[in-house]
Write an enzyme that holds these catalytic residues in place. Structure first.
Site, PDB file in Angstrom:
ATOM      1  CG  HIS A   1      27.805  26.806  23.773  1.00 20.75           C
ATOM      2  ND1 HIS A   1      28.456  26.193  22.729  1.00 20.75           N
ATOM      3  CD2 HIS A   1      26.830  25.961  24.168  1.00 20.75           C
ATOM      4  CE1 HIS A   1      27.882  25.029  22.507  1.00 20.75           C
ATOM      5  NE2 HIS A   1      26.896  24.858  23.373  1.00 20.75           N
TER       6      HIS A   1
ATOM      7  CG  ASP B   1      20.926  24.679  29.423  1.00 16.76           C
ATOM      8  OD1 ASP B   1      19.931  24.051  29.028  1.00 16.76           O
ATOM      9  OD2 ASP B   1      22.089  24.259  29.307  1.00 16.76           O
TER      10      ASP B   1
HETATM   11  N1  CMC Z   1      30.350  32.772  33.919  1.00 14.83           N
HETATM   12  C1  CMC Z   1      31.514  33.423  34.150  1.00 14.83           C
HETATM   13  N2  CMC Z   1      32.638  33.204  33.445  1.00 14.83           N
HETATM   14  C2  CMC Z   1      32.598  32.285  32.483  1.00 14.83           C
HETATM   15  C3  CMC Z   1      31.421  31.572  32.183  1.00 14.83           C
HETATM   16  C4  CMC Z   1      30.271  31.838  32.944  1.00 14.83           C
HETATM   17  N3  CMC Z   1      29.136  31.188  32.704  1.00 14.83           N
HETATM   18  N4  CMC Z   1      31.660  30.703  31.164  1.00 14.83           N
HETATM   19  C5  CMC Z   1      32.953  30.878  30.843  1.00 14.83           C
HETATM   20  N5  CMC Z   1      33.514  31.829  31.618  1.00 14.83           N
HETATM   21  C6  CMC Z   1      34.886  32.334  31.523  1.00 14.83           C
HETATM   22  C7  CMC Z   1      35.861  31.337  32.131  1.00 14.83           C
HETATM   23  O1  CMC Z   1      36.119  31.614  33.498  1.00 14.83           O
HETATM   24  C8  CMC Z   1      37.088  31.536  31.263  1.00 14.83           C
HETATM   25  O2  CMC Z   1      37.745  32.695  31.729  1.00 14.83           O
HETATM   26  P1  CMC Z   1      39.362  32.798  31.612  1.00 14.83           P
HETATM   27  O3  CMC Z   1      39.681  32.734  30.160  1.00 14.83           O
HETATM   28  O4  CMC Z   1      39.660  34.113  32.237  1.00 14.83           O
HETATM   29  O5  CMC Z   1      39.891  31.622  32.373  1.00 14.83           O
HETATM   30  C9  CMC Z   1      36.524  31.855  29.900  1.00 14.83           C
HETATM   31  O6  CMC Z   1      35.217  32.396  30.137  1.00 14.83           O
HETATM   32  C10 CMC Z   1      36.385  30.628  28.990  1.00 14.83           C
HETATM   33  O7  CMC Z   1      35.685  29.617  29.720  1.00 14.83           O
HETATM   34  P2  CMC Z   1      36.001  28.072  29.606  1.00 14.83           P
HETATM   35  O8  CMC Z   1      35.489  27.383  30.815  1.00 14.83           O
HETATM   36  O9  CMC Z   1      37.456  27.895  29.245  1.00 14.83           O
HETATM   37  O10 CMC Z   1      35.117  27.719  28.333  1.00 14.83           O
HETATM   38  P3  CMC Z   1      34.629  26.286  27.916  1.00 14.83           P
HETATM   39  O11 CMC Z   1      34.402  26.346  26.485  1.00 14.83           O
HETATM   40  O12 CMC Z   1      35.559  25.238  28.426  1.00 14.83           O
HETATM   41  O13 CMC Z   1      33.260  26.098  28.737  1.00 14.83           O
HETATM   42  C11 CMC Z   1      30.974  26.168  29.308  1.00 14.83           C
HETATM   43  C12 CMC Z   1      32.009  26.293  28.185  1.00 14.83           C
HETATM   44  C13 CMC Z   1      29.585  26.111  28.711  1.00 14.83           C
HETATM   45  C14 CMC Z   1      31.214  24.866  30.093  1.00 14.83           C
HETATM   46  C15 CMC Z   1      31.116  27.404  30.238  1.00 14.83           C
HETATM   47  O14 CMC Z   1      30.844  28.587  29.520  1.00 14.83           O
HETATM   48  C16 CMC Z   1      30.218  27.298  31.472  1.00 14.83           C
HETATM   49  O15 CMC Z   1      30.603  26.680  32.461  1.00 14.83           O
HETATM   50  N6  CMC Z   1      28.968  27.901  31.421  1.00 14.83           N
HETATM   51  C17 CMC Z   1      28.025  27.750  32.490  1.00 14.83           C
HETATM   52  C18 CMC Z   1      27.330  26.411  32.369  1.00 14.83           C
HETATM   53  C19 CMC Z   1      26.328  26.379  31.234  1.00 14.83           C
HETATM   54  O16 CMC Z   1      25.519  27.293  31.072  1.00 14.83           O
HETATM   55  N7  CMC Z   1      26.352  25.273  30.469  1.00 14.83           N
HETATM   56  C20 CMC Z   1      25.393  25.044  29.395  1.00 14.83           C
HETATM   57  C21 CMC Z   1      26.010  24.982  28.035  1.00 14.83           C
HETATM   58  S1  CMC Z   1      24.767  25.010  26.730  1.00 14.83           S
HETATM   59  C22 CMC Z   1      23.901  23.547  26.870  1.00 14.83           C
HETATM   60  C23 CMC Z   1      24.720  22.309  26.795  1.00 14.83           C
HETATM   61  O17 CMC Z   1      25.643  22.192  25.979  1.00 14.83           O
HETATM   62  O18 CMC Z   1      24.440  21.397  27.551  1.00 14.83           O
END
Ligand code: CMC
Length: 429
Positions: free
Chosen positions: A305, A363
């Site tokens: 998140h 989720d």
């Molecule tokens: N699985 C594997 N690696 C992950 C995941 C994951 N679910 N989420 C983040 N990472 C890694 C990502 O690859 C990155 O690694 P690095 O620093 O080596 O590049 C690091 O963690 C930070 O990730 P980010 O994408 O820069 O983080 P963000 O804050 O931009 O994204 C997020 C947050 C929720 C979009 C992301 O964690 C994600 O895609 N999660 C899966 C989708 C999900 O479950 N979304 C629901 C969110 S809660 C409900 C809502 O808000 O709607």
């Protein structure tokens, strides 16, 4: 309270005001920075940028805290109901018994949609994704309710808000019924908000339908958990759309479109599909390895998140709700739940997930619960949209009522070609 901080740009000291919130980090007011320095700030994804002042919802991502108007989410989910939570988000205080009765009555009076809305549905293919239908139908409400689109009139804003909270379950249920080829079920206003929704989804004209109170309570709690989440992508979309003066129905339709993406509300659908794809606990290591592989775009859906760097407090309540629903339905061994629980345990002990502070989010468990209740995966994000509507409306109203509100208009760092002269086709090599 406010103080100042000094930023030095090109050896020139610039005084910037620091504003303090009630709780949480302070902000540096950079609204005059361009005038003072000729520079913009750069923050793709808004990771360090507060886009507005708000009194509605507070998240402490490090501690895993979520408050609606100061009240912890677990207390609201345990003791409150969804419409009471709507009242709280909209008006800032929990209602008295009389205010609650009046609010419930006002919402209930708006549950029916204009009968001509039915024709919108028949225009869609049966296999249309219900989120596509929701984007269209909620946007289309502005074509039906002309008496509540003038945003400068508080009375019209209030009626539009009531209409959307009340009609969203009706539209969501219609989208579902249409997809399975069953007739629409009209709202029945002696039922509470969530029981009414369940009935509109699962009743058929040829049989009696009795709402299961355990399932209704569980779904009501799911709605409370999803009701607001401060300046997330869809809420920011609603605010941005609203900042131009667009009508509230159009703004909420924009929020629904944004919510649909798998990084946001679409994650519940994606998480369940992922659990189905994993299938059995012995395949978990393979998927964990893929999630950690930089060259593989796969992510563990329902994990991670932007704000929570600790267990999502909503996920804890959701996990409990999942067990309650499965037990009520007599589902003793759900293979998906087995996979989910095992996956959670393995991920929480894995160095990659620990280091990046990736925990289960709301989720992760919601899909299992909704599936057990009888909803197809394509409806999961629709239910999220239904519940989030009140949050979008509360945030939109707060923005409209803020005298300092201006159109949202980010700037950019331009990296394209500098000015150059047009060349005719004949002259282009
Ligand atoms: N699985 C594997 N690696 C992950 C995941 C994951 N679910 N989420 C983040 N990472 C890694 C990502 O690859 C990155 O690694 P690095 O620093 O080596 O590049 C690091 O963690 C930070 O990730 P980010 O994408 O820069 O983080 P963000 O804050 O931009 O994204 C997020 C947050 C929720 C979009 C992301 O964690 C994600 O895609 N999660 C899966 C989708 C999900 O479950 N979304 C629901 C969110 S809660 C409900 C809502 O808000 O709607």
């Amino acid at each position: 309270m406010s103080s100042n901080t000094t930023l030095t740009v090109d050896n020139k000291a610039v005084e910037l005001a620091v504003k303090e919130g009630a709780i949480g980090p302070s902000v540096i007011d950079i609204s005059k920075l361009y005038a003072q320095t000729g520079m913009f700030t750069y923050d793709p994804g808004f990771t360090s940028t507060a886009s507005c002042e708000s009194k509605i919802t507070y998240i402490d991502g490090d501690k895993g805290v979520l408050l609606y108007r100061g009240y912890p989410i677990d207390q609201l989910a345990e003791h409150g109901d969804f419409l009471e939570t709507c009242y709280l988000l909209l008006y800032g205080e929990l209602p008295t018994a009389a205010q609650k009765a009046d609010f419930d009555y006002r919402v209930t009076r708006h549950t029916m949609v204009h009968d001509q809305m039915n024709r919108f549905f028949t225009g869609f293919r049966r296999d249309a994704h219900p989120m596509a239908i929701m984007v269209a139908c909620v946007g289309a409400l502005s074509a039906f309710y002309h008496d509540s689109t003038d945003i400068s009139d508080p009375q019209q804003r209030m009626i539009a808000s009531m209409r959307m909270i009340a009609k969203m379950p009706t539209l969501a249920a219609m989208a579902y019924k249409y997809s399975i080829g069953q007739p629409f079920v009209y709202p029945q206003n002696d039922l509470d908000y969530t029981s009414n929704f369940l009935r509109m989804c699962f009743a058929v004209p040829c049989e009696d339908y009795k709402v299961n109170p355990v399932l209704a309570r569980a779904l009501d709690r799911i709605f409370i958990l999803h009701a607001d989440h401060e300046q997330n992508a869809s809420t920011s979309t609603v605010r941005l759309a609203g900042s131009s003066g667009a009508n509230p129905f159009a703004c909420i339709a924009a929020g629904i479109a944004c919510l649909w993406g798998p990084a946001h509300g679409g994650a519940n659908e994606a998480a369940l599909k992922m659990l189905e794809e994993i299938g059995t606990p012995d395949r978990i290591p393979e998927f964990i390895a893929r999630a950690k592989d930089k060259n593989d775009p796969f992510r563990l859906m329902g994990f991670g998140h932007r704000v929570y760097k600790n267990y999502d407090p909503r996920a804890r309540i959701m996990q409990k709700t999942t067990h309650e629903v499965l037990s009520e339905l007599g589902i003793k061994d759900d293979p998906l739940l087995d996979v989910a629980m095992e996956l959670e345990q393995i991920a929480l002990k894995d160095e990659y997930f620990i280091e990046k502070k990736l925990y289960p989010n709301i989720d992760f468990y919601s899909g299992i619960t909704l599936k057990a209740m009888g909803f197809p995966t394509s409806m999961f994000t629709v239910l999220f949209a239904l519940a989030r509507t009140v949050g979008w409306i509360a945030q939109w109203s707060e923005m409209i009522e803020d005298p300092s509100q201006r159109i949202g208009r980010p700037r950019q760092l331009y990296t394209g070609p500098a000015e150059r002269d047009y060349v005719t086709v004949a002259q282009r090599g």
